[in-house]
Design a protein around this motif. Structure first.
Motif, PDB file in Angstrom:
ATOM      1  N   THR A  91       7.114  -7.701   6.328  1.00  0.00           N
ATOM      2  CA  THR A  91       6.641  -7.201   5.345  1.00  0.00           C
ATOM      3  C   THR A  91       5.286  -8.035   5.115  1.00  0.00           C
ATOM      4  O   THR A  91       5.006  -9.005   5.602  1.00  0.00           O
ATOM      5  N   PRO A  92       4.422  -7.474   4.269  1.00  0.00           N
ATOM      6  CA  PRO A  92       3.061  -8.094   3.621  1.00  0.00           C
ATOM      7  C   PRO A  92       3.330  -9.371   3.427  1.00  0.00           C
ATOM      8  O   PRO A  92       2.377 -10.347   3.612  1.00  0.00           O
ATOM      9  N   GLY A  93       4.340  -9.959   2.871  1.00  0.00           N
ATOM     10  CA  GLY A  93       4.654 -11.422   2.097  1.00  0.00           C
ATOM     11  C   GLY A  93       5.220 -12.222   2.923  1.00  0.00           C
ATOM     12  O   GLY A  93       5.299 -13.430   2.903  1.00  0.00           O
ATOM     13  N   THR A  94       5.393 -11.689   4.601  1.00  0.00           N
ATOM     14  CA  THR A  94       5.964 -13.083   5.418  1.00  0.00           C
ATOM     15  C   THR A  94       4.812 -13.845   5.670  1.00  0.00           C
ATOM     16  O   THR A  94       3.690 -13.474   5.693  1.00  0.00           O
ATOM     17  N   ASP A  95       5.209 -14.984   5.915  1.00  0.00           N
ATOM     18  CA  ASP A  95       4.332 -16.188   6.104  1.00  0.00           C
ATOM     19  C   ASP A  95       3.645 -15.759   7.420  1.00  0.00           C
ATOM     20  O   ASP A  95       4.276 -15.234   8.240  1.00  0.00           O
ATOM     21  N   GLN A  96       2.606 -16.137   7.442  1.00  0.00           N
ATOM     22  CA  GLN A  96       1.530 -15.662   8.735  1.00  0.00           C
ATOM     23  C   GLN A  96       2.110 -16.355  10.113  1.00  0.00           C
ATOM     24  O   GLN A  96       2.111 -15.723  11.067  1.00  0.00           O
TER      25      GLN A  96
END
Length: 329
Positions: A91-96
């Motif tokens: 998801t977009p909020g997953t840690d890079q």
């Protein structure tokens, strides 16, 4: 073919997969053929074309087709047949860093980003994944070296003025000095017992050193795990069990030497029990302190080492001397 474009607010996904997502990518329906995909991609500029996105009519991700597989496919093959139906997805909020390692472990060149309902929002291409991995590796090495942040801070620490060097180092050194004074007080309170049986003093440095060594190993594992997003709960069981096994192994290995060198079964038993207890406690302490500093927003590698050493030394001394009181008398 469509090229989805979504705009994130500045800073909305800093440090996450959303920050590295590109949206100008080739997107096709599952029924499209390899010939159709290749023909329609010609002459179009993409942010990334290393993976072809296959999504259904509802916008949900169907799968990914690598450009290498598309080129090797028969012209009439459909993208539904060519697609990897289980690509790495975040998801977009997953840690890079978690996102990058997810793609690496899956063996893919890109990473699909979807919203909570499974609708495709973009791709993280291979060049950005590589950049994330290099950046995080640089930061991890700086953390393990005892710096506050990444390499920029490491360079600043190496080039800063004498006054700032003094200010950065003294708090931890004063903490260590306080621990040394406290340990002297603890040992002094057992002066009569040590004087009555000098052999007890022989094994105290060894117990302290081994506990510090076990704690240092655990700290390294915990700091590395925290840097890649592994939860402390996932670590706790394995590291706690490892600490107990290491403590038991060290104690059994040390027993013959303690009996031979100490010349007293009670003194040897004191050393062995203390070594087991100190090593076991060291693992638990080395897990708690980095986690606590991380939760407080402080770099765990910068402070957990000195702090853990002070506390562990005090605990090792206390455990050893109280064990001696109970066994030797």
């Amino acid at each position: 073919m469509t090229i989805p474009r979504t705009a994130a607010q500045p800073g909305e996904f800093t440090g996450t997969a959303g920050e590295h997502t590109v949206t100008a990518v080739p997107v096709f329906d599952p029924s499209a053929t390899a010939r159709e995909a290749w023909t329609r991609m010609l002459g179009t500029r993409f942010d990334s074309a290393s993976d072809i996105v296959v999504r259904d009519a509802g916008g949900r991700l169907y799968g990914l087709v690598s450009v290498e597989r598309l080129l090797a496919a028969a012209p009439a093959a459909t993208l539904a047949d060519l697609a990897d139906r289980d690509p790495p997805i975040v998801t977009p909020g997953t840690d890079q860093e978690i996102a990058a390692w997810h793609a690496v472990r899956h063996g893919e060149s890109g990473l699909a980003v979807v919203d909570p309902s499974g609708r495709f929002t973009g791709l993280v291409p291979r060049r950005r994944l590589l950049r994330v991995l290099l950046q995080e590796h640089d930061e991890d090495m700086a953390r393990l070296g005892g710096y506050l942040k990444g390499s920029a801070t490491a360079r600043t620490a190496a080039e800063e003025s004498v006054t700032r060097r003094f200010a950065h180092r003294m708090p931890w050194l004063l903490l260590g000095l306080a621990g040394a004074m406290a340990s002297a007080g603890i040992v002094g309170s057992f002066e009569d017992r040590l004087a009555a049986n000098v052999a007890l003093a022989f094994f105290l440095p060894g117990v302290i050193y081994m506990a510090d060594a076990v704690g240092t190993q655990t700290e390294a594992v915990v700091v590395r795990a925290l840097s890649v997003g592994v939860s402390i709960r996932r670590l706790a069981r394995g590291e706690s069990a490892t600490g107990l096994i290491i403590g038991l192994a060290m104690a059994l290995a040390f027993l013959p030497f303690a009996l031979l060198y100490g010349g007293d079964a009670q003194v040897a038993l004191t050393a062995v029990i203390s070594l087991f207890a100190a090593c076991s406690v060291a693992s638990a302490l080395a897990m708690v302190l980095p986690w606590l500093l991380n939760r407080l927003g402080r770099d765990p590698a910068f402070g957990s080492g000195p702090l853990a050493t002070v506390i562990q030394d005090l605990l090792s001394i206390t455990v050893y001397l109280f064990t001696a009181t109970l066994i030797v008398g």
